[in-house]
Scaffold this motif. Sequence first.
Motif, PDB file in Angstrom:
ATOM      1  N   ARG A  90       0.834  -1.216   0.000  1.00  0.00           N
ATOM      2  CA  ARG A  90       0.000   0.000   0.000  1.00  0.00           C
ATOM      3  C   ARG A  90       0.864   1.260   0.000  1.00  0.00           C
ATOM      4  NH1 ARG A  90      -3.673  -2.902   3.789  1.00  0.00           N
ATOM      5  NH2 ARG A  90      -2.754  -1.784   5.544  1.00  0.00           N
ATOM      6  N   TRP A  91       2.072   1.161   0.551  1.00  0.00           N
ATOM      7  CA  TRP A  91       2.945   2.333   0.630  1.00  0.00           C
ATOM      8  C   TRP A  91       3.402   2.816  -0.744  1.00  0.00           C
ATOM      9  CZ3 TRP A  91       6.480   0.349   5.186  1.00  0.00           C
ATOM     10  CH2 TRP A  91       5.718   0.297   6.358  1.00  0.00           C
ATOM     11  N   GLU A  92       3.311   1.950  -1.756  1.00  0.00           N
ATOM     12  CA  GLU A  92       3.685   2.361  -3.121  1.00  0.00           C
ATOM     13  C   GLU A  92       2.762   3.457  -3.641  1.00  0.00           C
ATOM     14  OE1 GLU A  92       5.646  -1.047  -5.697  1.00  0.00           O
ATOM     15  OE2 GLU A  92       3.699  -1.709  -4.893  1.00  0.00           O
ATOM     16  N   LYS A  93       1.539   3.524  -3.132  1.00  0.00           N
ATOM     17  CA  LYS A  93       0.551   4.499  -3.616  1.00  0.00           C
ATOM     18  C   LYS A  93       0.593   5.817  -2.859  1.00  0.00           C
ATOM     19  CE  LYS A  93      -2.412   0.808  -5.176  1.00  0.00           C
ATOM     20  NZ  LYS A  93      -3.191  -0.266  -4.622  1.00  0.00           N
ATOM     21  N   GLU A  94       1.439   5.909  -1.837  1.00  0.00           N
ATOM     22  CA  GLU A  94       1.519   7.132  -1.030  1.00  0.00           C
ATOM     23  C   GLU A  94       2.051   8.285  -1.880  1.00  0.00           C
ATOM     24  OE1 GLU A  94       0.963   9.809   1.267  1.00  0.00           O
ATOM     25  OE2 GLU A  94       0.589   7.932   2.325  1.00  0.00           O
ATOM     26  N   LYS A  95       1.328   9.407  -1.894  1.00  0.00           N
ATOM     27  CA  LYS A  95       1.705  10.570  -2.711  1.00  0.00           C
ATOM     28  C   LYS A  95       2.292  11.713  -1.885  1.00  0.00           C
ATOM     29  CE  LYS A  95       0.065   8.808  -6.533  1.00  0.00           C
ATOM     30  NZ  LYS A  95       1.008   7.960  -7.237  1.00  0.00           N
ATOM     31  N   ARG A  96       2.049  11.740  -0.585  1.00  0.00           N
ATOM     32  CA  ARG A  96       2.534  12.833   0.261  1.00  0.00           C
ATOM     33  C   ARG A  96       4.050  12.699   0.472  1.00  0.00           C
ATOM     34  NH1 ARG A  96      -1.640  11.567   4.997  1.00  0.00           N
ATOM     35  NH2 ARG A  96      -1.020   9.510   4.253  1.00  0.00           N
ATOM     36  N   THR A  97       4.780  13.745   0.114  1.00  0.00           N
ATOM     37  CA  THR A  97       6.242  13.703   0.142  1.00  0.00           C
ATOM     38  C   THR A  97       6.788  13.378   1.523  1.00  0.00           C
ATOM     39  OG1 THR A  97       6.281  15.346  -1.622  1.00  0.00           O
ATOM     40  CG2 THR A  97       8.332  15.003  -0.419  1.00  0.00           C
ATOM     41  N   GLU A  98       6.210  13.998   2.559  1.00  0.00           N
ATOM     42  CA  GLU A  98       6.741  13.757   3.906  1.00  0.00           C
ATOM     43  C   GLU A  98       6.555  12.299   4.319  1.00  0.00           C
ATOM     44  OE1 GLU A  98       2.479  15.219   4.451  1.00  0.00           O
ATOM     45  OE2 GLU A  98       4.193  15.769   3.200  1.00  0.00           O
ATOM     46  N   TRP A  99       5.455  11.675   3.889  1.00  0.00           N
ATOM     47  CA  TRP A  99       5.236  10.269   4.206  1.00  0.00           C
ATOM     48  C   TRP A  99       6.113   9.369   3.348  1.00  0.00           C
ATOM     49  CZ3 TRP A  99       3.581   8.084   8.351  1.00  0.00           C
ATOM     50  CH2 TRP A  99       2.758   8.807   9.215  1.00  0.00           C
ATOM     51  N   GLN A 100       6.336   9.762   2.099  1.00  0.00           N
ATOM     52  CA  GLN A 100       7.253   8.992   1.258  1.00  0.00           C
ATOM     53  C   GLN A 100       8.651   8.968   1.880  1.00  0.00           C
ATOM     54  OE1 GLN A 100       6.945  10.972  -2.525  1.00  0.00           O
ATOM     55  NE2 GLN A 100       5.323   9.626  -3.253  1.00  0.00           N
ATOM     56  N   ASP A 101       9.099  10.117   2.358  1.00  0.00           N
ATOM     57  CA  ASP A 101      10.425  10.194   2.996  1.00  0.00           C
ATOM     58  C   ASP A 101      10.486   9.320   4.239  1.00  0.00           C
ATOM     59  OD1 ASP A 101      11.151  11.992   1.030  1.00  0.00           O
ATOM     60  OD2 ASP A 101      10.919  13.774   2.307  1.00  0.00           O
ATOM     61  N   TYR A 102       9.436   9.387   5.050  1.00  0.00           N
ATOM     62  CA  TYR A 102       9.402   8.592   6.273  1.00  0.00           C
ATOM     63  C   TYR A 102       9.376   7.095   5.951  1.00  0.00           C
ATOM     64  CZ  TYR A 102       7.670   6.404  10.519  1.00  0.00           C
ATOM     65  OH  TYR A 102       7.510   5.566  11.604  1.00  0.00           O
ATOM     66  N   LEU A 103       8.525   6.698   5.021  1.00  0.00           N
ATOM     67  CA  LEU A 103       8.416   5.282   4.668  1.00  0.00           C
ATOM     68  C   LEU A 103       9.683   4.771   3.993  1.00  0.00           C
ATOM     69  CD1 LEU A 103       4.708   5.250   3.440  1.00  0.00           C
ATOM     70  CD2 LEU A 103       5.609   4.420   5.642  1.00  0.00           C
ATOM     71  N   GLU A 104      10.387   5.643   3.299  1.00  0.00           N
ATOM     72  CA  GLU A 104      11.684   5.265   2.732  1.00  0.00           C
ATOM     73  C   GLU A 104      12.662   4.889   3.847  1.00  0.00           C
ATOM     74  OE1 GLU A 104      15.324   7.391   0.294  1.00  0.00           O
ATOM     75  OE2 GLU A 104      13.271   8.061  -0.111  1.00  0.00           O
ATOM     76  N   GLN A 105      12.642   5.670   4.937  1.00  0.00           N
ATOM     77  CA  GLN A 105      13.498   5.355   6.083  1.00  0.00           C
ATOM     78  C   GLN A 105      13.069   4.045   6.749  1.00  0.00           C
ATOM     79  OE1 GLN A 105      13.488   8.669   8.788  1.00  0.00           O
ATOM     80  NE2 GLN A 105      14.149  10.119   7.233  1.00  0.00           N
TER      81      GLN A 105
END
Length: 199
Positions: A90-105
């Motif tokens: 589900r994280w592949e569909k995340e569009k919010r930059t701050e959440w993308q950065d967090y989920l990348e970590q």
Amino acid sequence: MSLAQNITMLLRPHPHTRADGRIIGRAALLDQVAESQMAQRQGGAGSNETRLPINTAAIELWKDLDDHARQAEQARANTMCGTLGAIIERWEKEKRTEWQDYLEQVTAHMIGQIETMFDPPPRRRALHQPCPACGQEWAHAGEEGERESSLTAGTHQQDGTMRPPSEYDVACGNCGAQWHGGELAWLLNALDTEEDKAA
């Protein structure tokens, strides 16, 4: 790496560059952990350790990965439903930059945990001498507080090759003191002085 690359490594087969530079295909990291949960663990030659039909380290790792993913998903989407793989997908569909950065970590940390289990870094060399900073020879480590030499030396690179002596480091697991490179000459002198006093 990006969030998309991390998710690919966790969920899908992907190319992997070995230490010798050769590129090979590698199974999804979560699949490797899932399969290794039932891998038979056994003691080394001459060990009295009983064989177990399960790999408890892999089970603990899976639980830790699952807990962290669910906490992140609860904060991101106010839900904890689904399998570990489904949550990460589900994280592949995340569009919010701050959440993308967090989920990348989060996913990078997961990858690090998995790779450390399958290919642990070289062990530090125990020096079995009192630390010149705190005077303690032993430190307690691990969840069960096993007794270990407080002074340890890092003599190898992550890939298992020896470091040049100028890049060695010594650290105390009791007080946290550290010595690097040129500081090791002082440390060796201090350890020799302590040995002379004890003799």
